[in-house]
Design an enzyme around this catalytic site. Structure first.
Site, short mmCIF file in Angstrom:
data_model
loop_
_atom_site.label_atom_id
_atom_site.label_comp_id
_atom_site.label_asym_id
_atom_site.label_seq_id
_atom_site.Cartn_x
_atom_site.Cartn_y
_atom_site.Cartn_z
N ARG A 34 10.27 47.14 70.20
CA ARG A 34 11.56 47.59 70.15
C ARG A 34 12.49 46.52 69.38
O ARG A 34 11.80 45.44 68.86
CB ARG A 34 12.65 48.33 71.16
CG ARG A 34 11.59 49.14 71.87
CD ARG A 34 11.51 50.31 71.04
NE ARG A 34 11.06 51.65 71.79
CZ ARG A 34 10.02 52.56 71.41
NH1 ARG A 34 9.58 52.36 70.29
NH2 ARG A 34 9.60 53.44 71.99
N HIS B 287 4.96 48.73 71.25
CA HIS B 287 6.29 48.79 70.79
C HIS B 287 6.92 48.01 71.57
O HIS B 287 7.25 48.04 72.70
CB HIS B 287 6.80 50.21 71.01
CG HIS B 287 5.87 51.18 70.42
ND1 HIS B 287 6.06 51.61 68.97
CD2 HIS B 287 4.68 51.94 70.69
CE1 HIS B 287 4.98 52.46 68.87
NE2 HIS B 287 4.30 52.56 69.76
N HIS C 197 -1.44 56.94 63.63
CA HIS C 197 -1.12 58.19 64.58
C HIS C 197 -1.77 59.12 64.20
O HIS C 197 -1.17 59.82 63.16
CB HIS C 197 0.32 57.93 64.67
CG HIS C 197 0.86 58.93 65.61
ND1 HIS C 197 1.41 58.77 67.01
CD2 HIS C 197 0.76 60.28 65.96
CE1 HIS C 197 1.61 59.65 67.54
NE2 HIS C 197 1.12 60.65 67.00
N ALA D 201 9.59 60.61 73.86
CA ALA D 201 7.96 60.40 74.07
C ALA D 201 7.82 58.90 74.18
O ALA D 201 8.20 58.18 73.21
CB ALA D 201 7.28 60.99 72.94
N HIS E 129 -1.79 47.46 70.32
CA HIS E 129 -0.66 48.59 70.11
C HIS E 129 0.30 48.60 71.10
O HIS E 129 0.31 49.04 72.06
CB HIS E 129 -1.48 49.74 70.33
CG HIS E 129 -0.60 51.01 69.58
ND1 HIS E 129 -0.93 52.01 69.17
CD2 HIS E 129 0.67 51.47 69.96
CE1 HIS E 129 -0.04 52.94 68.54
NE2 HIS E 129 1.27 52.49 69.37
N LYS F 43 0.35 50.87 59.24
CA LYS F 43 0.58 51.98 60.26
C LYS F 43 0.86 53.42 59.48
O LYS F 43 1.98 53.52 58.80
CB LYS F 43 1.46 51.75 61.18
CG LYS F 43 1.61 52.90 62.32
CD LYS F 43 0.43 52.89 63.25
CE LYS F 43 0.47 54.04 64.17
NZ LYS F 43 1.25 53.90 65.32
N ASP G 54 0.05 51.10 73.95
CA ASP G 54 0.93 51.96 73.43
C ASP G 54 2.24 51.95 74.43
O ASP G 54 3.03 53.12 74.79
CB ASP G 54 0.57 53.38 73.27
CG ASP G 54 1.47 54.24 72.43
OD1 ASP G 54 2.33 53.65 71.64
OD2 ASP G 54 1.54 55.45 72.55
N HIS H 140 11.79 53.69 76.40
CA HIS H 140 12.86 54.27 76.25
C HIS H 140 13.65 54.21 77.30
O HIS H 140 13.27 54.35 78.66
CB HIS H 140 12.61 55.74 76.17
CG HIS H 140 11.65 56.08 74.57
ND1 HIS H 140 12.39 56.17 73.45
CD2 HIS H 140 10.40 56.25 74.65
CE1 HIS H 140 11.65 56.28 72.59
NE2 HIS H 140 10.31 56.47 73.01
N HIS I 212 -4.34 55.18 70.14
CA HIS I 212 -4.10 55.89 71.39
C HIS I 212 -5.01 57.26 71.40
O HIS I 212 -4.14 58.30 71.42
CB HIS I 212 -2.79 55.96 71.51
CG HIS I 212 -1.77 56.36 70.59
ND1 HIS I 212 -2.14 57.39 69.81
CD2 HIS I 212 -0.63 55.93 70.00
CE1 HIS I 212 -1.11 57.68 68.55
NE2 HIS I 212 -0.27 56.83 68.98
N1 LIG Z 1 3.81 57.06 72.06
C1 LIG Z 1 4.85 57.55 72.01
O1 LIG Z 1 5.01 58.61 72.79
N2 LIG Z 1 5.77 57.05 71.54
C2 LIG Z 1 6.14 56.00 70.56
C3 LIG Z 1 5.50 56.27 68.94
C4 LIG Z 1 3.87 56.46 69.11
O2 LIG Z 1 3.18 55.61 69.43
O3 LIG Z 1 3.63 57.54 68.84
C5 LIG Z 1 7.44 55.23 70.72
O4 LIG Z 1 7.58 54.61 69.63
O5 LIG Z 1 8.09 55.70 71.39
ZN LIG Z 2 2.40 53.67 69.66
ZN LIG Z 3 1.58 56.86 67.78
#
Ligand SMILES: NC(=O)N[C@@H](CC(=O)O)C(=O)O
Ligand SMILES: [Zn+2]
Ligand SMILES: [Zn+2]
Length: 344
Positions: free
Chosen positions: A18, A16, A137, A264, A14, A100, A248, A252, A175
Site C-alpha cells: 500500500r 502489497h 493475476h 478482498a 508477491h 503485472k 499476497d 485492508h 497466487h
Molecule cells: N489478493 C487479494 O485478495 N487482494 C489484493 C489484490 C490481488 O492480489 O489480487 C489486494 O490488493 O487487496
Molecule cells: Zn496480490
Molecule cells: Zn491478484
C-alpha cells in the site's frame, strides 16, 4: 521433531505494501524477515511507468526501519496504454523488474487493468525481448463465470494461448489456488512458474464459510475446495523449482473487511514465514521450505540468492487481535490464535 530450522534469508515474490501512512507498518513487517519483495503496483492510481515506480520505491525506502537493507523490487501495472517504450525505459533504467497483468475488474484496484490481452501484445513483445517477467493475476472477469471457476477459465481461455504465443516470455502465475493451475504450471516450459500463498496452503473455503462467514479469509482468487488445497500441498511436496513463496499479504482496514461488501485480501506479513513453516510441517516437508522460500524465486528471476540466514524456533505465540495499519487497524491472519513458529 525438529524444533529449530535455519534457512537462507527468504524473499517475498508477491506483496502489497500500500502507500502513505500504511507503509510505516507494512514495510517493517515485510523487512522483519524478507530481504527482497516484489511490490505489487495496484495503488490508486496504479504504478504505470518507471518514474512512478521510482517515486513509490522512495516512499517505501523511507519507511524502512533504521539499519534495514530491505530491497523493494518494483513492478509496473499494465494497462491498455502500456507501450513498448514504457517497458524498455523502465527496464533500461532499472526502475522495474517485472510488469503485472490485472484483467480489468478481476480484483482489488484493477479498474485500470487490461481489457483485452491483444492490447498489450506490443508491451509483451518488448518484455520478452528484454527478459522482463510477466506477473499474472489469473482470473477471468466475465459475469457468467462462477467465481470458483475463474482461475481455470483463465488458464483455458487466455493463459495457454498466451504462453504459446510468447514462448520466450517469463510468466509467473501469481497466487495459484487450484489443481488446474498446478497441472498447467507443471506441464509448461521452464519459463512458467507460480507463487503460492501461505493461506491457500493452510486453508480452504470451509474455513471461510462453515459456521459463519469469516471476512478475514476472503481474498482473490477465493479459497477453493479442499481438493485444490491438497493439490497446492502436493506441488510444494514435489519439490519442483517452479513454485515459490509469494504471500499476497494484502491489507485492508478492519472496517473495510467487516462490511456488507467487504474487500478482498488477507494480511499475513506479520507472520508470513512462520505460517509457511506451519504449512510445510503439516505437509511433512519442512526440509523443502528453504528452496521454496529462498532459492526458487531468485533463480527464476535471475537474481542472486541471499547469503545471510534466519532461524525459526518452535515457540508458540499468540497473534494480536488487531494490528495498527496507518491511522486505522486491521485484523491479521490468525488474529487471537496461536502460531507454532517464531523467528529468532
Ligand atoms: N489478493 C487479494 O485478495 N487482494 C489484493 C489484490 C490481488 O492480489 O489480487 C489486494 O490488493 O487487496
Ligand atoms: Zn496480490
Ligand atoms: Zn491478484
Amino acid at each position: 521433531m525438529t524444533d529449530r530450522i535455519t534457512l537462507l534469508r527468504p524473499d517475498d515474490w508477491h506483496i502489497h505494501l500500500r502507500d502513505g501512512q500504511a507503509l510505516s507498518h507494512t514495510v517493517p513487517d515485510a523487512a522483519r524477515t524478507f530481504s527482497r519483495a516484489i511490490v505489487m503496483p495496484n495503488l490508486v492510481p496504479p504504478v504505470r511507468d518507471g518514474q512512478q515506480a521510482d517515486e513509490y520505491k522512495a516512499r517505501i525506502l523511507a519507511a524502512r526501519p533504521a539499519g534495514s537493507r530491505f530491497d523493494p523490487l518494483m513492478v509496473l501495472y499494465l494497462t491498455d496504454q502500456t507501450s513498448p517504450q514504457i517497458i524498455r525505459q523502465a527496464h533500461a533504467a532499472g526502475q522495474a523488474v517485472a510488469a503485472k497483468l490485472y484483467p480489468a475488474g478481476a480484483t482489488t484496484n484493477s479498474d485500470s487493468g487490461v481489457t483485452a490481452l491483444e492490447k498489450i501484445y506490443p508491451a509483451l513483445e518488448a518484455m520478452a525481448e528484454v527478459g522482463m517477467p510477466l506477473l499474472v493475476h489469473g482470473e477471468v472477469t466475465h459475469a457468467e463465470v462462477d467465481i470458483f471457476d475463474r482461475e481455470k477459465a483463465f488458464i483455458d481461455q487466455q493463459l495457454v494461448a498466451l504462453t504459446e504465443r510468447f514462448a520466450d516470455l517469463k510468466v509467473v502465475f501469481e497466487h495459484i489456488t487450484t489443481a488446474d493451475a498446478v497441472e498447467f504450471v507443471m506441464g509448461a516450459s521452464d519459463r512458467v512458474a507460480a507463487t503460492i500463498t501461505a493461506h491457500h496452503l493452510l486453508y480452504n473455503r470451509n474455513h471461510m464459510l462453515v459456521g459463519g462467514i469469516r471476512p478475514h479469509f476472503y481474498c482473490l482468487p477465493i479459497l477453493k475446495r479442499q481438493r485444490h488445497q491438497q493439490a497446492l500441498g502436493d506441488a510444494v511436496v514435489s519439490g519442483s523449482n517452479k513454485f515459490f513463496l509469494g504471500t499476497d499479504s494484502a491489507p485492508h482496514a478492519q472496517h473495510a473487511k467487516e462490511a456488507a461488501c467487504g474487500c478482498a485480501g488477507c494480511y499475513s506479513a506479520h507472520a508470513a514465514i512462520e505460517l509457511y513453516a506451519e504449512a510445510f510441517e503439516q505437509l511433512g516437508v519442512l526440509d523443502r521450505l528453504e528452496a521454496f522460500a529462498s532459492m526458487n524465486g531468485p533463480d527464476f528471476y535471475g537474481l542472486p540468492r541471499n547469503t545471510d540466514s534466519i532461524t525459526l524456533v518452535r515457540e508458540p505465540w499468540t497473534v494480536p487481535a488487531t494490528l495498527q495499519f496507518g491511522e486505522q487497524q486491521l485484523v491479521p491472519l490468525r488474529a487471537g490464535e496461536t502460531i507454532q513458529w517464531r523467528v529468532l
